[in-house]
Design a protein around this motif. Structure first.
Motif, PDB file in Angstrom:
ATOM      1  N   ARG A 290      24.149 -17.645  29.739  1.00 11.30           N
ATOM      2  CA  ARG A 290      23.109 -18.492  29.139  1.00 11.30           C
ATOM      3  C   ARG A 290      21.691 -18.022  29.462  1.00 11.30           C
ATOM      4  O   ARG A 290      20.745 -18.460  28.799  1.00 11.30           O
ATOM      5  CB  ARG A 290      23.278 -19.940  29.616  1.00 11.30           C
ATOM      6  CG  ARG A 290      24.550 -20.628  29.115  1.00 11.30           C
ATOM      7  CD  ARG A 290      24.552 -22.093  29.505  1.00 11.30           C
ATOM      8  NE  ARG A 290      23.435 -22.803  28.865  1.00 11.30           N
ATOM      9  CZ  ARG A 290      22.995 -23.991  29.261  1.00 11.30           C
ATOM     10  NH1 ARG A 290      23.544 -24.594  30.301  1.00 11.30           N
ATOM     11  NH2 ARG A 290      21.980 -24.560  28.644  1.00 11.30           N
ATOM     12  N   SER A 315      19.508 -20.254  27.286  1.00  9.46           N
ATOM     13  CA  SER A 315      19.967 -20.622  25.957  1.00  9.46           C
ATOM     14  C   SER A 315      20.374 -22.093  25.913  1.00  9.46           C
ATOM     15  O   SER A 315      20.903 -22.635  26.887  1.00  9.46           O
ATOM     16  CB  SER A 315      21.159 -19.750  25.553  1.00  9.46           C
ATOM     17  OG  SER A 315      21.791 -20.247  24.396  1.00  9.46           O
ATOM     18  N   ASP A 317      22.712 -23.022  24.043  1.00 16.27           N
ATOM     19  CA  ASP A 317      24.149 -22.999  23.803  1.00 16.27           C
ATOM     20  C   ASP A 317      24.911 -23.367  25.076  1.00 16.27           C
ATOM     21  O   ASP A 317      24.410 -23.209  26.194  1.00 16.27           O
ATOM     22  CB  ASP A 317      24.600 -21.616  23.345  1.00 16.27           C
ATOM     23  CG  ASP A 317      24.248 -21.344  21.885  1.00 16.27           C
ATOM     24  OD1 ASP A 317      23.930 -22.311  21.170  1.00 16.27           O
ATOM     25  OD2 ASP A 317      24.280 -20.166  21.472  1.00 16.27           O
ATOM     26  N   HIS A 380      27.975 -23.672  20.277  1.00 21.73           N
ATOM     27  CA  HIS A 380      26.971 -24.726  20.097  1.00 21.73           C
ATOM     28  C   HIS A 380      27.227 -25.891  21.037  1.00 21.73           C
ATOM     29  O   HIS A 380      26.299 -26.608  21.417  1.00 21.73           O
ATOM     30  CB  HIS A 380      26.958 -25.202  18.643  1.00 21.73           C
ATOM     31  CG  HIS A 380      26.474 -24.169  17.676  1.00 21.73           C
ATOM     32  ND1 HIS A 380      25.240 -23.584  17.784  1.00 21.73           N
ATOM     33  CD2 HIS A 380      27.073 -23.608  16.593  1.00 21.73           C
ATOM     34  CE1 HIS A 380      25.085 -22.701  16.800  1.00 21.73           C
ATOM     35  NE2 HIS A 380      26.189 -22.691  16.068  1.00 21.73           N
TER      36      HIS A 380
END
Length: 411
Positions: A290, A315, A317, A380
């Motif tokens: 990440r 991130s 995500d 996601h």
């Protein structure tokens, strides 16, 4: 600059993988490394707990930054030897590493500063704890006081289990109240003054699905952890992490590096289970996946007292890593079994970090440890990331291993 990473597991593969992507990274060396790390770094076989040997390698390779992965070199004082020679190093001194090296030290510090943790008793020798465990209300937690690779903890549901755990420990022991609630992991990076909060993560310690079986070094991890809300994070920082760092500084042993607080989220708030003085494994794998910042810039800033100038970016995500372990792990892992299909798995978009692998004499990739592979995916959300990780695992052909099928499922 030339960078040296110490260690040879999945955490160190994740660190090397992310460092290698920085334009600031010239040569990347890892000691001792493994078969997967060899794809991104030059692996050198030395004793990483020998400060003189590490310093000799640093001088030979003109290393500008050393990143210490596991706890053993830190406890052995390798970071101290490097700093004394003027080498920037990411990792705490041996004195500061007592936060992990001695559970008794951390318990005493917590009691002294009112840091919420389980009630406990320390015993100089495991034999001295037998009567206490035999009559203590159950369940009770038995911990080896020193380093145990994440496996020196027994939650004893019966007196017999507690006494059996003590029989396996040779040396000081901590016996403590068994806390109730879900566990979560909080990570920070500090240069001794500035503190940077890393994303939350959640380990899966038990060997088998449904959190059954013995404790392990970790069978998988997810990030972020849905258990740690912003309010809980702030409470943990205010009541646990910051008082700890202030105490270490007041003792003249300021903490620098990664600090990992294992927390129990009890009905009355977060309580400290234990500290690790480095990134967790396998949590490092999801955190490095990440991390969107330049790792060299971030680690250099933390190692040289300039962390206030750098704000890490991660991130949005979610990440999931699933550990594939050798049959027999954690007690007697079977070594040398062949592994195939990694290229097909990675073609799906996952990243596979090697935790315990080597290349055999006939050129095959084989298991060389208890935890062998970390199949790591972004998505996601946790559901998407875990679906991708498990799809990739189905591409791997390895008859000598096993894995949990429920990593991240409860999230």
């Amino acid at each position: 600059m030339n960078i040296l990473v110490l260690g040879g597991g999945g955490r160190e593969h994740a660190l090397c993988w992310r460092l290698r992507q920085s334009p600031r990274c010239a040569a990347l060396i890892c000691a001792p490394g493994n078969a997967g790390i060899a794809a991104v770094a030059d692996c050198v076989a030395i004793s990483i707990t020998d400060g003189a040997a590490v310093l000799a390698l640093v001088r030979d390779r003109q290393i500008g930054l050393v990143v210490v992965g596991p706890e053993a070199p830190l406890v052995a004082g390798v970071a101290d030897a490097l700093r004394a020679a003027g080498v920037p190093v990411l990792g705490p001194s041996a004195a500061a590493a007592q936060l992990e090296a001695s559970k008794g030290f951390t318990k005493d510090l917590s009691a002294e500063h009112g840091i919420p943790t389980a009630r406990f008793r320390r015993f100089a020798d495991a034999a001295e704890a037998h009567h206490y465990v035999a009559v203590h209300p159950l369940p009770v937690v038995v911990k080896a006081d020193g380093l145990a690779g994440g496996k020196g903890v027994t939650v004893a549901e019966t007196n017999e289990e507690g006494l059996a755990a003590l029989a396996e420990i040779h040396g000081p022991v901590v016996v403590e109240q068994c806390l109730e609630g879900p566990e979560a992991s909080l990570f920070i990076l500090t240069d001794g003054e500035t503190v940077r909060l890393l994303p939350t993560a959640q380990d899966h310690k038990r060997l088998r699905d449904g959190d059954q079986g013995p404790n392990t070094g970790g069978m998988g991890a997810i990030s972020p952890s849905p258990r740690l809300t912003p309010d809980l994070i702030e409470r943990a920082l205010t009541e646990i992490v910051r008082p700890t760092l202030a105490s270490m500084k007041a003792r003249g042993t300021p903490f620098q590096g990664f600090l990992y607080a294992g927390l129990m989220l009890t009905p009355t708030g977060p309580m400290l289970i234990e500290y690790n003085v480095r990134l967790g494994d396998p949590e490092a794998q999801v955190l490095m996946l990440r991390l969107a910042s330049d790792a060299v810039e971030l680690f250099w800033a933390a190692a040289t007292g300039h962390l206030a100038e750098v704000e890490p970016v991660f991130s949005d995500d979610a990440a999931v890593t699933v550990v594939m372990a050798a049959n027999g792990y954690p007690s007697r892992p079977v070594m040398g079994t062949a592994i195939e299909g990694l290229a097909a798995a990675e073609a799906l978009g996952v990243t596979i970090f090697h935790a315990g692998t080597r290349i055999s004499e006939d050129g095959r990739l084989v298991a060389a440890g208890g935890r062998v592979l970390n199949v790591t995916a972004l998505g996601h959300d946790i559901s998407e990331a875990r679906a991708l990780a498990y799809a990739a695992i189905r591409k791997i052909r390895w008859h000598g291993g096993h894995f949990r099928r429920d990593i991240g499922k409860s999230a």
